[in-house]
Motif scaffolding. Structure first.
Motif, PDB file in Angstrom:
ATOM      1  N   THR A 263      52.594 -43.727  84.227  1.00 52.54           N
ATOM      2  CA  THR A 263      52.027 -45.036  84.552  1.00 52.54           C
ATOM      3  C   THR A 263      52.691 -45.536  85.823  1.00 52.54           C
ATOM      4  OG1 THR A 263      53.687 -46.169  83.201  1.00 52.54           O
ATOM      5  CG2 THR A 263      51.575 -45.666  82.149  1.00 52.54           C
ATOM      6  N   GLY A 264      52.038 -46.483  86.472  1.00 50.40           N
ATOM      7  CA  GLY A 264      52.630 -47.055  87.665  1.00 50.40           C
ATOM      8  C   GLY A 264      51.685 -48.025  88.329  1.00 50.40           C
ATOM      9  N   GLU A 265      52.157 -48.558  89.433  1.00 50.87           N
ATOM     10  CA  GLU A 265      51.332 -49.501  90.191  1.00 50.87           C
ATOM     11  C   GLU A 265      51.652 -49.396  91.666  1.00 50.87           C
ATOM     12  OE1 GLU A 265      53.666 -53.697  90.278  1.00 50.87           O
ATOM     13  OE2 GLU A 265      52.385 -53.354  88.540  1.00 50.87           O
ATOM     14  N   VAL A 266      50.654 -49.742  92.462  1.00 49.17           N
ATOM     15  CA  VAL A 266      50.786 -49.791  93.920  1.00 49.17           C
ATOM     16  C   VAL A 266      50.209 -51.122  94.357  1.00 49.17           C
ATOM     17  CG1 VAL A 266      49.975 -48.811  96.094  1.00 49.17           C
ATOM     18  CG2 VAL A 266      50.684 -47.301  94.250  1.00 49.17           C
ATOM     19  N   ALA A 267      50.989 -51.885  95.075  1.00 46.10           N
ATOM     20  CA  ALA A 267      50.574 -53.196  95.595  1.00 46.10           C
ATOM     21  C   ALA A 267      50.014 -54.082  94.491  1.00 46.10           C
ATOM     22  CB  ALA A 267      49.561 -53.022  96.723  1.00 46.10           C
ATOM     23  N   GLY A 268      50.651 -54.044  93.321  1.00 43.55           N
ATOM     24  CA  GLY A 268      50.242 -54.892  92.203  1.00 43.55           C
ATOM     25  C   GLY A 268      49.033 -54.389  91.437  1.00 43.55           C
ATOM     26  N   SER A 269      48.480 -53.289  91.822  1.00 43.52           N
ATOM     27  CA  SER A 269      47.302 -52.728  91.159  1.00 43.52           C
ATOM     28  C   SER A 269      47.710 -51.442  90.424  1.00 43.52           C
ATOM     29  CB  SER A 269      46.239 -52.422  92.218  1.00 43.52           C
ATOM     30  OG  SER A 269      45.123 -51.815  91.634  1.00 43.52           O
ATOM     31  N   PRO A 270      47.223 -51.268  89.192  1.00 44.77           N
ATOM     32  CA  PRO A 270      47.603 -50.053  88.456  1.00 44.77           C
ATOM     33  C   PRO A 270      47.021 -48.796  89.102  1.00 44.77           C
ATOM     34  CG  PRO A 270      45.958 -51.287  87.224  1.00 44.77           C
ATOM     35  CD  PRO A 270      46.322 -52.115  88.419  1.00 44.77           C
ATOM     36  N   ILE A 271      47.725 -47.697  88.935  1.00 42.98           N
ATOM     37  CA  ILE A 271      47.241 -46.426  89.450  1.00 42.98           C
ATOM     38  C   ILE A 271      46.570 -45.649  88.321  1.00 42.98           C
ATOM     39  CG2 ILE A 271      48.948 -46.257  91.287  1.00 42.98           C
ATOM     40  CD1 ILE A 271      50.530 -44.341  89.561  1.00 42.98           C
ATOM     41  N   THR A 272      45.699 -44.734  88.705  1.00 44.59           N
ATOM     42  CA  THR A 272      45.003 -43.878  87.748  1.00 44.59           C
ATOM     43  C   THR A 272      45.644 -42.495  87.793  1.00 44.59           C
ATOM     44  OG1 THR A 272      42.969 -45.065  88.234  1.00 44.59           O
ATOM     45  CG2 THR A 272      42.756 -42.973  87.071  1.00 44.59           C
ATOM     46  N   VAL A 273      46.001 -41.999  86.617  1.00 40.32           N
ATOM     47  CA  VAL A 273      46.611 -40.673  86.523  1.00 40.32           C
ATOM     48  C   VAL A 273      45.718 -39.822  85.629  1.00 40.32           C
ATOM     49  CG1 VAL A 273      48.662 -39.359  85.862  1.00 40.32           C
ATOM     50  CG2 VAL A 273      48.904 -41.681  86.782  1.00 40.32           C
ATOM     51  N   THR A 274      45.169 -38.729  86.212  1.00 43.49           N
ATOM     52  CA  THR A 274      44.288 -37.826  85.455  1.00 43.49           C
ATOM     53  C   THR A 274      44.773 -36.382  85.643  1.00 43.49           C
ATOM     54  OG1 THR A 274      42.797 -37.631  87.356  1.00 43.49           O
ATOM     55  CG2 THR A 274      42.265 -39.330  85.726  1.00 43.49           C
TER      56      THR A 274
ATOM     57  N   GLU B  36      43.597 -47.823  93.958  1.00 41.28           N
ATOM     58  CA  GLU B  36      42.511 -48.555  94.619  1.00 41.28           C
ATOM     59  C   GLU B  36      43.006 -49.198  95.907  1.00 41.28           C
ATOM     60  OE1 GLU B  36      40.486 -51.278  92.053  1.00 41.28           O
ATOM     61  OE2 GLU B  36      40.276 -49.775  90.475  1.00 41.28           O
ATOM     62  N   ARG B  37      44.292 -49.545  95.943  1.00 42.44           N
ATOM     63  CA  ARG B  37      44.901 -50.140  97.129  1.00 42.44           C
ATOM     64  C   ARG B  37      45.972 -49.194  97.655  1.00 42.44           C
ATOM     65  NH1 ARG B  37      46.402 -56.139  94.971  1.00 42.44           N
ATOM     66  NH2 ARG B  37      44.362 -56.642  94.136  1.00 42.44           N
ATOM     67  N   GLY B  38      46.164 -49.218  98.938  1.00 39.93           N
ATOM     68  CA  GLY B  38      47.213 -48.399  99.539  1.00 39.93           C
ATOM     69  C   GLY B  38      48.507 -49.172  99.634  1.00 39.93           C
ATOM     70  N   GLY B  39      49.612 -48.432  99.697  1.00 43.19           N
ATOM     71  CA  GLY B  39      50.907 -49.061  99.863  1.00 43.19           C
ATOM     72  C   GLY B  39      51.985 -48.371  99.057  1.00 43.19           C
ATOM     73  N   SER B  40      53.116 -49.062  98.943  1.00 44.05           N
ATOM     74  CA  SER B  40      54.250 -48.546  98.172  1.00 44.05           C
ATOM     75  C   SER B  40      54.107 -48.950  96.720  1.00 44.05           C
ATOM     76  CB  SER B  40      55.567 -49.119  98.703  1.00 44.05           C
ATOM     77  OG  SER B  40      55.765 -48.707 100.019  1.00 44.05           O
ATOM     78  N   GLY B  41      54.644 -48.113  95.861  1.00 45.58           N
ATOM     79  CA  GLY B  41      54.587 -48.429  94.446  1.00 45.58           C
ATOM     80  C   GLY B  41      55.607 -47.638  93.657  1.00 45.58           C
ATOM     81  N   GLN B  42      55.491 -47.748  92.349  1.00 42.98           N
ATOM     82  CA  GLN B  42      56.394 -47.071  91.421  1.00 42.98           C
ATOM     83  C   GLN B  42      55.570 -46.213  90.474  1.00 42.98           C
ATOM     84  OE1 GLN B  42      59.761 -47.163  91.008  1.00 42.98           O
ATOM     85  NE2 GLN B  42      60.092 -48.523  92.735  1.00 42.98           N
ATOM     86  N   LEU B  43      56.149 -45.082  90.092  1.00 43.63           N
ATOM     87  CA  LEU B  43      55.535 -44.194  89.110  1.00 43.63           C
ATOM     88  C   LEU B  43      56.610 -43.837  88.093  1.00 43.63           C
ATOM     89  CD1 LEU B  43      53.098 -42.321  88.286  1.00 43.63           C
ATOM     90  CD2 LEU B  43      54.261 -40.536  89.587  1.00 43.63           C
ATOM     91  N   THR B  44      56.267 -43.965  86.823  1.00 40.09           N
ATOM     92  CA  THR B  44      57.177 -43.584  85.750  1.00 40.09           C
ATOM     93  C   THR B  44      56.442 -42.618  84.837  1.00 40.09           C
ATOM     94  OG1 THR B  44      58.210 -45.761  85.833  1.00 40.09           O
ATOM     95  CG2 THR B  44      58.644 -44.423  83.878  1.00 40.09           C
ATOM     96  N   CYS B  45      57.065 -41.487  84.576  1.00 39.20           N
ATOM     97  CA  CYS B  45      56.478 -40.486  83.689  1.00 39.20           C
ATOM     98  C   CYS B  45      57.398 -40.273  82.499  1.00 39.20           C
ATOM     99  CB  CYS B  45      56.276 -39.163  84.422  1.00 39.20           C
ATOM    100  SG  CYS B  45      55.099 -39.286  85.788  1.00 39.20           S
ATOM    101  N   VAL B  46      56.806 -40.299  81.327  1.00 41.53           N
ATOM    102  CA  VAL B  46      57.557 -40.103  80.097  1.00 41.53           C
ATOM    103  C   VAL B  46      57.063 -38.821  79.453  1.00 41.53           C
ATOM    104  CG1 VAL B  46      58.142 -41.092  77.858  1.00 41.53           C
ATOM    105  CG2 VAL B  46      57.776 -42.596  79.823  1.00 41.53           C
ATOM    106  N   ALA B  47      57.994 -37.918  79.166  1.00 41.08           N
ATOM    107  CA  ALA B  47      57.638 -36.638  78.550  1.00 41.08           C
ATOM    108  C   ALA B  47      57.421 -36.806  77.058  1.00 41.08           C
ATOM    109  CB  ALA B  47      58.748 -35.620  78.804  1.00 41.08           C
ATOM    110  N   SER B  48      56.554 -35.977  76.496  1.00 41.70           N
ATOM    111  CA  SER B  48      56.366 -35.951  75.052  1.00 41.70           C
ATOM    112  C   SER B  48      57.644 -35.444  74.406  1.00 41.70           C
ATOM    113  CB  SER B  48      55.213 -35.012  74.676  1.00 41.70           C
ATOM    114  OG  SER B  48      54.024 -35.471  75.257  1.00 41.70           O
TER     115      SER B  48
END
Length: 185
Positions: free
Chosen positions: A84-95, A119-131
């Motif tokens: 999960t994560g977000e860029v410029a306050g908008s959530p990102i889609t991970v598929t 949907e928006r460009g810019g800096s953001g954060q991504l966090t991945c949690v393993a099963s």
């Protein structure tokens, strides 16, 4: 039928050495073409960002509408988790990544696992949690691979190397046959 001058000595046997040298030089040139081409080909592999482990957050730069890829190093552990994560306050889609792509970089194997879009460009954060039970694999966000370009470049490199080798062997063989023919006459 051509006449051979009886006073003219037959060509020396060093003609065979010349033919062999031409063939060997052509094979060395073909190897050089392959080495240079493959180095160039590996230079076109995706660029990876900072490596991080599952459970950690990573900063990323995304352009609106242009996908990035989350790569997993299968050398460290398998990854089956959720990001999960977000860029410029908008959530990102991970598929799931639509294409499989595995390559070597920095002494590790990397495999495309997920595609990341914003949907928006810019800096953001991504966090991945393993099963549970999959360990803490090493992850990195990188460019999307251009598979058609990589295949064309590799095929062109192999074809160029084969042509150089084939031409050199043909020329060396022709010289050897000419020397043989003149020595027999």
């Amino acid at each position: 039928m051509s006449r051979v001058d009886a006073h003219q000595p037959p060509p020396a046997r060093y003609g065979y050495a010349v033919a062999g040298a031409v063939a060997v030089l052509a094979l060395l040139a073909a190897v050089a073409v392959l080495v240079v081409g493959i180095r160039s080909w590996t230079g076109d592999f995706p660029t990876l960002g900072r490596h991080f482990r599952a459970g950690e957050s990573a900063r990323l730069e995304l352009r609106a509408g242009e996908p990035a890829v989350l790569y997993v190093s299968p050398d460290t552990a398998t990854f089956d988790g959720r990001c999960t994560g977000e860029v410029a306050g908008s959530p990102i889609t991970v598929t799931e990544a639509p294409d499989t792509f595995t390559f070597f970089s920095g002494g590790r194997t990397w495999a495309a696992r997920y595609e990341i879009r914003a949907e928006r460009g810019g800096s953001g954060q991504l966090t991945c949690v393993a099963s549970t039970g999959t360990g803490a694999p090493l992850l990195a966000v990188g460019d999307r691979p251009d598979n058609p370009h990589l295949v064309r470049k590799l095929a062109g490199t192999v074809a160029a190397g084969a042509c150089v080798a084939g031409l050199g062997l043909t020329l060396g063989g022709a010289i050897a046959l000419a020397v043989r023919k003149r020595r027999r006459a």
